[in-house]
Design an enzyme around this catalytic site. Structure first.
Site, PDB file in Angstrom:
ATOM      1  N   ASP A  73      62.638  16.704  76.014  1.00 42.98           N
ATOM      2  CA  ASP A  73      62.078  17.924  76.602  1.00 42.98           C
ATOM      3  C   ASP A  73      61.331  17.618  77.904  1.00 42.98           C
ATOM      4  O   ASP A  73      60.795  16.528  78.075  1.00 42.98           O
ATOM      5  CB  ASP A  73      61.134  18.578  75.579  1.00 42.98           C
ATOM      6  N   ASN A 125      68.632  27.825  72.986  1.00 42.56           N
ATOM      7  CA  ASN A 125      68.829  27.615  74.426  1.00 42.56           C
ATOM      8  C   ASN A 125      69.909  28.525  75.017  1.00 42.56           C
ATOM      9  O   ASN A 125      70.003  28.682  76.237  1.00 42.56           O
ATOM     10  CB  ASN A 125      69.157  26.143  74.739  1.00 42.56           C
TER      11      ASN A 125
HETATM   12  C1  IPE Z   1      64.015  21.742  72.500  1.00 44.68           C
HETATM   13  O1  IPE Z   1      63.431  22.012  73.729  1.00 44.68           O
HETATM   14  C2  IPE Z   1      65.507  21.716  72.631  1.00 44.68           C
HETATM   15  C3  IPE Z   1      66.070  20.571  73.338  1.00 44.68           C
HETATM   16  C4  IPE Z   1      65.395  19.531  73.761  1.00 44.68           C
HETATM   17  C5  IPE Z   1      67.480  20.623  73.551  1.00 44.68           C
HETATM   18  P1  IPE Z   1      63.065  23.507  74.163  1.00 44.68           P
HETATM   19  O2  IPE Z   1      62.494  23.402  75.513  1.00 44.68           O
HETATM   20  O3  IPE Z   1      64.237  24.390  73.990  1.00 44.68           O
HETATM   21  O4  IPE Z   1      61.963  23.900  73.086  1.00 44.68           O
HETATM   22  P2  IPE Z   1      60.734  24.863  73.202  1.00 44.68           P
HETATM   23  O5  IPE Z   1      61.227  26.139  73.827  1.00 44.68           O
HETATM   24  O6  IPE Z   1      59.728  24.178  74.081  1.00 44.68           O
HETATM   25  O7  IPE Z   1      60.226  25.012  71.817  1.00 44.68           O
HETATM   26  C1  IPE Z   2      64.885  19.955  77.907  1.00 43.36           C
HETATM   27  O1  IPE Z   2      64.191  20.282  79.043  1.00 43.36           O
HETATM   28  C2  IPE Z   2      66.374  20.142  78.070  1.00 43.36           C
HETATM   29  C3  IPE Z   2      66.921  21.294  77.342  1.00 43.36           C
HETATM   30  C4  IPE Z   2      66.275  22.038  76.507  1.00 43.36           C
HETATM   31  C5  IPE Z   2      68.320  21.612  77.593  1.00 43.36           C
HETATM   32  P1  IPE Z   2      63.730  21.783  79.343  1.00 43.36           P
HETATM   33  O2  IPE Z   2      64.795  22.445  80.127  1.00 43.36           O
HETATM   34  O3  IPE Z   2      63.359  22.461  78.080  1.00 43.36           O
HETATM   35  O4  IPE Z   2      62.462  21.523  80.245  1.00 43.36           O
HETATM   36  P2  IPE Z   2      61.065  22.289  80.185  1.00 43.36           P
HETATM   37  O5  IPE Z   2      60.612  22.260  78.764  1.00 43.36           O
HETATM   38  O6  IPE Z   2      61.316  23.672  80.670  1.00 43.36           O
HETATM   39  O7  IPE Z   2      60.179  21.503  81.085  1.00 43.36           O
HETATM   40 MG    MG Z   3      61.618  22.639  77.076  1.00 47.48          MG
END
Ligand code: IPE
Ligand code: IPE
Ligand code: MG
Length: 246
Positions: A24, A72
Site C-alpha cells: 500500500d 479497488n
Molecule cells: C489494499 O490497499 C489493497 C491492495 C494493496 C491491493 P487499499 O489502498 O485498497 O486499502 P484501503 O482502502 O487503504 O483500506
Molecule cells: C496500493 O497503493 C496499490 C493498490 C491498491 C492497487 P494505493 O494505490 O492504495 O496507494 P495509496 O494508499 O492511495 O497511497
Molecule cells: Mg491504498
C-alpha cells in the site's frame, strides 16, 4: 540503486515459509512528488520485482502479494486501466525471470473479472511456470477475503445438497480446502506498508495466526534492507498459537 546490500538474513530456522504483503501507498508516494498516482504504481512495480527476487534468493517458499482488491474496482476507470496495463507489462518483463528462477505463478481472486487479455496473459504464464517448485508467487487480483469465504460456503453447500458431503464433515481443515489458498500454507508473516493499521479484506481466514508487521514506508520505497530487517525481527517473535510457552 544502492550499492551496499546488507548480509542476507541468517536463513537457519525461523525463516517464514509464507510471506504475504499488502503493498500500500503507491498513490501517496506519487502525491508527495506532485505526480500522477499511476507513476506511484509504476514505481511500485520495481518494489515488486525486488521482493520477488529477494524472497526467491533467501528461500521463501510462498510469497503472496495483494495487487488488486475486490474493492479497488471502485477506483477511477483510468487508474484501473493503468493498473491492468502495468500488470501485463510486468508479466512480459518477468516471465523469463520466473522460468529461469524456478518460480511458479499462481493467481488468487476473481480471475474471470479481469480484462480478457490480462487473464489470457496470466493463464499463459501460469501454464509456462506450472512445473516450477522453488517458490510460488501468489498474486492476489480482484481478491477479497469475504468473497472468498462466501465462495467456499457456496461450494460446500452445493456438496451437501448433492449428497457429496455431510454437514458433520465441515471442519476448519475441510473448509480451508475450498479457498483459493487450498494448497498454500497460511502466511507466517504479513507485512503492510504505508502505516495503515488494517487488513482491507486480505486473507481474512488465513491470517488467524500470522505475525503482523506494519511499516510506515510507502510501497515504492520498500527496500531489500527493510525486508531483511523485518525478517530478522520475525525471528524474535514468539509464536504461541494460544498455548503457554514451556
Ligand atoms: C489494499 O490497499 C489493497 C491492495 C494493496 C491491493 P487499499 O489502498 O485498497 O486499502 P484501503 O482502502 O487503504 O483500506
Ligand atoms: C496500493 O497503493 C496499490 C493498490 C491498491 C492497487 P494505493 O494505490 O492504495 O496507494 P495509496 O494508499 O492511495 O497511497
Ligand atoms: Mg491504498
Amino acid at each position: 540503486m544502492k550499492s551496499e546490500v546488507p548480509e542476507k538474513p541468517d536463513a537457519s530456522g525461523h525463516l517464514p515459509l509464507h510471506v504475504a504483503v499488502i503493498m500500500d501507498g503507491n498513490g501517496r508516494w506519487a502525491k508527495k512528488r506532485m505526480l500522477n498516482r499511476v507513476k506511484g504504481h509504476e514505481k511500485g512495480a520495481d518494489a515488486v520485482r525486488m521482493i520477488v527476487r529477494t524472497s526467491r534468493e533467501i528461500g521463501i517458499r510462498h510469497l503472496t502479494l495483494f495487487a488488486f482488491s475486490t474493492e479497488n474496482w471502485q477506483r477511477p476507470k483510468t487508474e484501473i486501466k493503468a493498473l491492468m496495463e502495468l500488470l501485463k507489462r510486468f508479466l512480459r518483463s518477468e516471465k523469463q525471470e520466473m522460468i529461469d528462477n524456478n518460480i511458479r505463478l499462481n493467481i488468487i481472486g476473481e480471475m474471470e473479472k479481469l480484462p480478457a487479455d490480462v487473464a489470457d496473459n496470466l493463464r499463459q504464464t501460469m501454464a509456462e511456470t506450472d512445473g516450477n517448485d522453488a517458490m510460488q508467487l501468489n498474486l492476489a487480483l480482484s481478491y477479497g477475503g469475504r468473497s472468498e469465504i462466501a465462495m467456499a460456503c457456496a461450494a460446500i453447500a452445493r456438496k451437501v445438497k448433492n449428497g457429496e458431503a455431510d454437514i458433520t464433515a465441515i471442519t476448519p481443515d475441510f473448509f480451508a480446502t475450498h479457498l483459493y489458498t487450498a494448497d498454500i500454507p497460511d502466511p507466517d508473516l504479513l507485512i503492510r506498508t504505508s502505516g495503515e493499521y488494517r487488513i482491507s479484506n486480505f486473507l481474512l481466514w488465513q491470517i488467524a495466526y500470522s505475525e503482523l508487521f506494519i511499516t510506515p514506508t510507502l510501497w515504492p520505497d520498500f527496500s531489500r534492507e527493510e525486508y531483511f530487517g523485518i525478517l530478522a525481527e520475525y525471528k524474535n517473535r514468539e509464536r504461541r498459537f494460544g498455548r503457554v510457552d514451556d
